[in-house]
Design an enzyme around this catalytic site. Structure first.
Site, mmCIF file in Angstrom:
data_model
loop_
_atom_site.group_PDB
_atom_site.id
_atom_site.type_symbol
_atom_site.label_atom_id
_atom_site.label_comp_id
_atom_site.label_asym_id
_atom_site.label_seq_id
_atom_site.Cartn_x
_atom_site.Cartn_y
_atom_site.Cartn_z
ATOM 1 C CG HIS A 82 -5.203 2.791 3.415
ATOM 2 N ND1 HIS A 82 -5.024 3.538 2.281
ATOM 3 C CD2 HIS A 82 -4.744 3.554 4.450
ATOM 4 C CE1 HIS A 82 -4.472 4.700 2.601
ATOM 5 N NE2 HIS A 82 -4.286 4.736 3.911
ATOM 6 C CD GLU A 84 -8.783 0.545 -0.085
ATOM 7 O OE1 GLU A 84 -8.519 0.704 1.126
ATOM 8 O OE2 GLU A 84 -8.896 1.502 -0.861
HETATM 9 N N1 LIG Z 1 -9.043 4.039 -0.312
HETATM 10 C C1 LIG Z 1 -8.771 4.416 0.953
HETATM 11 C C2 LIG Z 1 -8.437 5.725 1.243
HETATM 12 C C3 LIG Z 1 -8.198 6.067 2.545
HETATM 13 N N2 LIG Z 1 -8.282 5.143 3.524
HETATM 14 C C4 LIG Z 1 -8.142 5.558 4.912
HETATM 15 C C5 LIG Z 1 -6.864 6.150 5.398
HETATM 16 C C6 LIG Z 1 -7.334 7.082 6.492
HETATM 17 O O1 LIG Z 1 -7.621 6.354 7.674
HETATM 18 C C7 LIG Z 1 -8.620 7.625 5.928
HETATM 19 C C8 LIG Z 1 -8.424 8.885 5.102
HETATM 20 O O2 LIG Z 1 -8.324 9.940 6.006
HETATM 21 P P1 LIG Z 1 -8.522 11.476 5.574
HETATM 22 O O3 LIG Z 1 -7.289 11.889 4.842
HETATM 23 O O4 LIG Z 1 -9.757 11.557 4.706
HETATM 24 O O5 LIG Z 1 -8.704 12.182 6.883
HETATM 25 O O6 LIG Z 1 -9.099 6.593 5.105
HETATM 26 C C9 LIG Z 1 -8.622 3.846 3.228
HETATM 27 O O7 LIG Z 1 -8.736 2.992 4.124
HETATM 28 N N3 LIG Z 1 -8.837 3.503 1.943
HETATM 29 ZN ZN LIG Z 2 -4.787 2.549 0.542
#
Ligand SMILES: Nc1ccn([C@H]2C[C@H](O)[C@@H](COP(=O)(O)O)O2)c(=O)n1
Ligand SMILES: [Zn+2]
Length: 170
Positions: A82, A84
């Site tokens: 992710h 963060e």
């Molecule tokens: N706070 C966050 C939440 C999600 N992510 C990333 C993880 C995945 O690559 C994408 C979410 O995918 P989705 O379920 O919307 O197709 O975002 C992040 O980096 N930080």
């Molecule tokens: Zn996360």
């Protein structure tokens, strides 16, 4: 309010600046569905690190799956690091105690653990589109318990244009 000095009036404030840096980092993401960027800032308003969601080093963007559904090991969820966590890991050895993290999407429970353990004191986010999911609720619970402030950013400038045309700078 005096404008006698001739100072520009439509400049972006610190919050918008750091969130825009996070949004720009998100542009590096190869995730076809959700692109997330994060920007960590210290108490002197200096950027300490940035990150975006992507596969770990050595895990090819062209070979690992970007699918959202199916067997867990055939989805991106098994592999994506992710934004963060990448921002935390990308920082070149500085102490993140009392830093703020600007992030395009509210942090998940796993990132919340890393945020808390590094001593980051505030999470500023734009979207909370997964607020109802159990992992976001767990995240909020942990951040609250650890007294990490959380604030959804309401921006004055909803869209900012960056012009990379050299002639436009002349
Ligand atoms: N706070 C966050 C939440 C999600 N992510 C990333 C993880 C995945 O690559 C994408 C979410 O995918 P989705 O379920 O919307 O197709 O975002 C992040 O980096 N930080
Ligand atoms: Zn996360």
């Amino acid at each position: 309010m005096t404008v006698e000095s001739g100072k520009r009036q439509d400049y972006i404030d610190w919050d918008e600046y750091f969130m825009a840096v996070a949004a720009l980092a998100a542009k590096r993401s190869k995730d076809p569905h959700t692109q997330v960027g994060a920007c960590i800032v210290n108490e002197q308003n200096k950027i300490v690190s940035t990150g975006y969601n992507g596969f770990p080093l050595g895990c090819s963007d062209d070979e690992f799956p970007w699918q959202r559904d199916g067997d867990f090991s055939m989805t991106k969820y098994a592999y994506v690091c992710h934004a963060e966590l990448n921002a935390i890991l990308n920082n070149s050895g500085q102490n993140l105690k009392a830093c703020r993290i600007y992030v395009v999407l509210f942090p998940c429970n796993e990132c919340a653990k890393a945020i808390i353990q590094t001593g980051i004191k505030e999470v500023i986010y734009l979207s909370d589109k997964y607020a109802k999911s159990p992992n976001m609720q767990a995240s909020r619970r942990m951040l609250e318990a650890a007294s990490v402030k959380m604030r959804q950013l309401k921006v004055k400038h909803k869209s900012l244009t960056v012009n990379l045309d050299a002639e436009a700078c002349e």
